[in-house]
Design an enzyme around this catalytic site. Structure first.
Site, PDB file in Angstrom:
ATOM      1  N   ARG A 110     -27.863  -9.056 -33.078  1.00 51.76           N
ATOM      2  CA  ARG A 110     -27.059  -8.935 -32.159  1.00 51.76           C
ATOM      3  C   ARG A 110     -25.631  -8.370 -32.269  1.00 51.76           C
ATOM      4  NH1 ARG A 110     -31.266 -10.594 -31.032  1.00 51.76           N
ATOM      5  NH2 ARG A 110     -31.784 -12.388 -29.994  1.00 51.76           N
TER       6      ARG A 110
ATOM      7  N   SER B 108     -28.427 -18.108 -24.263  1.00 55.34           N
ATOM      8  CA  SER B 108     -28.018 -18.527 -25.507  1.00 55.34           C
ATOM      9  C   SER B 108     -26.480 -18.792 -25.723  1.00 55.34           C
ATOM     10  CB  SER B 108     -28.749 -18.279 -26.651  1.00 55.34           C
ATOM     11  OG  SER B 108     -30.420 -18.181 -26.462  1.00 55.34           O
TER      12      SER B 108
ATOM     13  N   GLU C 227     -22.627 -16.640 -29.552  1.00 56.03           N
ATOM     14  CA  GLU C 227     -23.283 -15.353 -29.391  1.00 56.03           C
ATOM     15  C   GLU C 227     -22.503 -14.717 -28.109  1.00 56.03           C
ATOM     16  OE1 GLU C 227     -27.561 -14.143 -27.706  1.00 56.03           O
ATOM     17  OE2 GLU C 227     -27.495 -15.227 -29.598  1.00 56.03           O
TER      18      GLU C 227
END
Length: 302
Positions: free
Chosen positions: A174, A225, A295
């Site tokens: 990520r 998420s 995230e």
């Protein structure tokens, strides 16, 4: 801001709005206003936009479809840039796919599938745009952008155009070097895919779509998420095991369908969401000794 607006008009930049509510541009449907919101229609207009931003020393940030973003209720000072319609082009050259930074990732997966190209099936449910997917090395279903991206065209804040290879993007989970080394805007990406069986590709996309429908609360405003998965575990499992499914702060709620999703039940504020995020982090840390890392990007003023 009047001088900025005047200079943008002189530069031929047309889509400019003052005090634009960013709740209109995030999938959580929360967030305060941007001082100035600019949507350049093509690369030349984007280049002129960045020249004006540099001239006035304005802080700036780019947003895509707002699917991985929490904008605080006070909004964002300076300029917010969102790529306009001229950045959603797509060209297929054999197994190479050249696509604009503003192109929808979901639409991209559908289009390459029609060409019988495999490699992007994992991204069929990622609600952002291509530029954002490259920036954060978006992934799902055991794969990620780094596995299929060849290069990305970037306009740096200095006004320089560069092309970054997969290696130069230094992808990790990520993250990419766009978050640390190269401050700029992804205007185009090149993917290297492979020929595959159209029916099999369509089957995988349909299966992933059905799984998302059954396991994710997509009927509510959310941002996908919220937390990164810690090594060897899943954030959703830890949150659920902490008894937090259904926990609410205002109209922000931990989804009862998937614990790593926070949904907006109607009138949630960014403060509600952020308070809930902090509560989840504290609770999971107390119960399991694991510190969850968000995230989603949290930006703006409270």
């Amino acid at each position: 801001m009047k001088e900025v607006v005047r200079d943008l008009e002189l530069a031929g930049v047309q889509n400019v709005t003052l005090n634009e509510p960013l709740s209109r541009h995030t999938t959580w449907k929360v967030g305060g206003p941007a001082d100035i919101f600019i949507s350049p229609r093509n690369k030349a207009e984007l280049e002129r936009t960045m020249a004006v931003v540099r001239k006035h020393g304005l802080p700036w940030r780019v947003i895509g479809r707002g699917s991985n973003l929490l904008v605080r209720d006070g909004g964002i000072r300076g300029a917010v840039i969102k790529l306009g319609a001229g950045f959603d082009d797509l060209k297929v050259e054999g197994t190479r796919v050249i696509v604009g930074g503003g192109y929808s990732v979901i639409r991209l997966t559908s289009m390459v599938a029609k060409h019988g190209l495999t490699g992007l099936e994992f991204a069929g449910g990622i609600p952002g745009n291509v530029g954002g997917a490259v920036y954060m090395n978006a992934g799902a279903h055991g794969s990620e952008v780094s596995r299929v991206l060849e290069s990305a065209e970037v306009l740096l804040e200095t006004g320089e155009w560069i092309t970054l290879t997969n290696e130069q993007l230094e992808f990790q989970y990520r993250t990419s070097s766009l978050q640390t080394k190269y401050r700029g805007i992804v205007t185009e990406a090149v993917f290297q895919l492979q020929y595959g069986d159209r029916k099999e590709i369509a089957s995988i996309l349909a299966r992933n779509k059905d799984r998302r429908r059954k396991t994710q609360p997509l009927q509510y405003p959310c941002a996908g998420s919220v937390f990164r998965n810690p090594p060897g575990d899943h954030a959703g499992r830890l949150i659920e095991a902490s008894g937090l499914k259904g926990y609410r702060v205002g109209d922000a709620e931990v989804s009862t369908l998937h614990a790593n999703f926070i949904i907006n039940r109607g009138q949630a504020t960014a403060k509600d969401v952020l308070t809930l995020i902090h509560h989840i982090i504290r609770t999971v840390e107390e119960k399991f000794g694991t510190t969850l890392e968000p995230e989603v990007q949290v930006v703006g003023e409270g």
